[in-house]
Write a protein that holds these residues in place. Structure first.
Motif, PDB file in Angstrom:
ATOM      1  N   THR A  90       0.817  -1.220   0.000  1.00 62.37           N
ATOM      2  CA  THR A  90       0.000   0.000   0.000  1.00 62.37           C
ATOM      3  C   THR A  90       0.850   1.269   0.000  1.00 62.37           C
ATOM      4  N   SER A  91       2.150   1.135  -0.292  1.00 62.58           N
ATOM      5  CA  SER A  91       3.045   2.304  -0.310  1.00 62.58           C
ATOM      6  C   SER A  91       2.894   3.050  -1.631  1.00 62.58           C
ATOM      7  N   ASN A  92       1.780   3.695  -1.805  1.00 59.69           N
ATOM      8  CA  ASN A  92       1.494   4.474  -3.007  1.00 59.69           C
ATOM      9  C   ASN A  92       0.583   5.638  -2.624  1.00 59.69           C
ATOM     10  N   PRO A  93       0.388   6.609  -3.503  1.00 57.26           N
ATOM     11  CA  PRO A  93      -0.411   7.795  -3.154  1.00 57.26           C
ATOM     12  C   PRO A  93      -1.839   7.493  -2.712  1.00 57.26           C
ATOM     13  N   LEU A  94      -2.415   6.392  -3.197  1.00 55.87           N
ATOM     14  CA  LEU A  94      -3.783   6.041  -2.809  1.00 55.87           C
ATOM     15  C   LEU A  94      -3.833   5.323  -1.469  1.00 55.87           C
TER      16      LEU A  94
END
Length: 219
Positions: free
Chosen positions: A66-70
């Protein structure tokens, strides 16, 4: 009185109107990704060559990144990942959420979705079609289930301070996904800024800024 030859034809029309995926005409139809034949769905391989591997997908217990902008990650198990799903009309996906992460507004053109929260707290909802555009939403906790009707825009947002996990089941082997922001502002080639400026009643400069942004996919 309708001619008898019309009965099979009308039955076919009715069956196609109510079917999401083609109904199986045999025990199973394992997809053959090596076939060069293009059909609506996937070509079957010889059923005598099917093995347990064709009906098995490992690792759905593992968290997605989940290491993303969302702050979210969808791990799909569709017919592309599990060949034995071909013609069965079902599929599944795991959705991981970082704290306050979201699965942004999107739609599945070929399937309804039933979501079960395994961990955490999610705020979810969908919007009905025109002209009402009514938001139907609810906060879900562990063990809660929510249904998103086929084709309607919907979303999920982690509203807790910890990670959240959900399992989504779909009524299609390949439900498809259209993320609204990506489709509108990230299309290739771009939609005319004049069209979007008028549609959203905003300045063209804002449209240009949005179109120049990076629209990521959490799949």
């Amino acid at each position: 009185m309708k001619p008898l030859f019309l009965v099979p034809f009308l039955s076919l029309i009715v069956s196609q109107a109510f079917a999401s995926d083609p109904s199986p005409l045999q025990d199973f139809c394992v997809a053959d990704n090596n076939s060069q034949v293009f059909v609506n769905g996937k070509v079957c391989k010889d059923p005598k060559l099917a093995t347990a591997k064709d009906f098995f997908f490992p690792g759905l217990d593992k968290p997605g990144n989940t290491s993303n902008p969302l702050g979210s990650k969808v791990t799909p198990v569709f017919v592309m990942q599990l060949l034995g799903l071909n013609t069965l009309g079902v599929s599944i996906a795991r959705i991981d959420f970082a704290p306050w992460g979201q699965n942004p507004p999107h739609t599945h053109p070929r399937a309804s979705e039933i979501l079960t929260v395994l961990e955490g707290t999610l705020y979810v909802g969908f919007v009905t079609s025109n002209p009402d555009n009514r938001l139907i939403s609810k906060t879900l906790n562990k063990g809660d289930v929510f249904v998103f009707p086929q084709g309607l825009i919907h979303f999920q947002q982690n509203v807790g301070y910890g990670n959240a996990v959900a399992l989504a089941a779909f009524g299609s082997q390949n439900p498809g996904v259209i993320t609204i922001a990506n489709a509108v502002f990230g299309s290739n080639p771009p939609i005319s800024d004049a069209v979007l400026a008028k549609a959203f009643q905003i300045d063209k400069k804002l449209v240009d800024k949005l179109q120049s942004s990076f629209w990521m996919d959490n799949n």
